[in-house]
Scaffold this motif. Structure first.
Motif, mmCIF file in Angstrom:
data_model
loop_
_atom_site.group_PDB
_atom_site.id
_atom_site.type_symbol
_atom_site.label_atom_id
_atom_site.label_comp_id
_atom_site.label_asym_id
_atom_site.label_seq_id
_atom_site.Cartn_x
_atom_site.Cartn_y
_atom_site.Cartn_z
ATOM 1 N N GLY A 60 0.818 -1.216 0.000
ATOM 2 C CA GLY A 60 0.000 0.000 0.000
ATOM 3 C C GLY A 60 0.848 1.260 0.000
ATOM 4 N N GLU A 61 0.168 2.406 -0.132
ATOM 5 C CA GLU A 61 0.888 3.672 -0.316
ATOM 6 C C GLU A 61 1.406 4.259 0.978
ATOM 7 N N ALA A 62 0.778 3.930 2.099
ATOM 8 C CA ALA A 62 1.189 4.531 3.371
ATOM 9 C C ALA A 62 1.977 3.525 4.215
ATOM 10 N N SER A 63 2.752 2.666 3.540
ATOM 11 C CA SER A 63 3.475 1.645 4.296
ATOM 12 C C SER A 63 4.477 2.276 5.254
ATOM 13 N N PRO A 64 4.495 1.829 6.521
ATOM 14 C CA PRO A 64 5.451 2.384 7.480
ATOM 15 C C PRO A 64 6.903 2.027 7.155
ATOM 16 N N ILE A 65 7.141 1.072 6.249
ATOM 17 C CA ILE A 65 8.535 0.757 5.929
ATOM 18 C C ILE A 65 9.012 1.412 4.627
ATOM 19 N N ALA A 66 8.134 2.211 3.979
ATOM 20 C CA ALA A 66 8.527 2.847 2.713
ATOM 21 C C ALA A 66 9.705 3.810 2.924
ATOM 22 N N SER A 67 9.638 4.632 3.976
ATOM 23 C CA SER A 67 10.716 5.618 4.174
ATOM 24 C C SER A 67 12.014 4.907 4.587
ATOM 25 N N PHE A 68 11.885 3.806 5.322
ATOM 26 C CA PHE A 68 13.062 3.007 5.686
ATOM 27 C C PHE A 68 13.775 2.521 4.428
#
Ligand code: CO
Length: 134
Positions: A60-68
């Protein structure tokens, strides 16, 4: 308060590649992928004799690991999960001691169908901690 290490989690850019690498190159047993929309990740577990390794891919677009993964595009160690007997008692003790709980402070159901909480990495020496009630 802390019990066993339940799992160590590694964020990966491509779950199929990572699962294949653990299975075929490292010779480990790897579970089928499991989508966890509420946590914004798809996971597989690498099952080891003494613990598990959780491989995480963004969902999904708001994944908490995207910025990681933006900071570590090839992947990296993301969190350590410790077992606790009573997650609400553990949370209350941590909050009383000044630690910050991520999200709304209430447990969510994790990948094993059990309640989990995440603790702010800045309160624990740069490591994201997950607590799981067992
Ligand atoms: Co985890």
């Amino acid at each position: 308060m802390l019990g066993r290490v339940n799992h160590i989690a590694i964020a990966v850019p491509d779950l199929a590649t990572a699962a294949g690498s653990y299975r075929d190159v490292l010779g480990a047993t790897v579970t089928a992928p499991q989508a966890l929309p509420e946590h914004g990740v798809t996971v597989v577990f690498v099952e080891l004799p003494n613990t598990k390794v959780e491989l995480l891919e963004p969902l999904g677009e708001a994944s908490p690991i995207a910025s990681f993964l933006e900071k570590s595009p090839s992947g990296g160690m993301h969190h350590v999960c410790y077992e606790v007997e009573d997650i609400l008692a553990a949370r209350d003790r941590l909050v009383e001691g000044g630690a910050r709980i991520l999200g709304d402070g209430n447990p969510k159901i994790g990948a094993h169908g059990k309640p989990v909480l995440f603790l702010h990495p800045k309160d624990f020496f740069g490591t994201l901690i997950e607590l799981e009630q067992v």
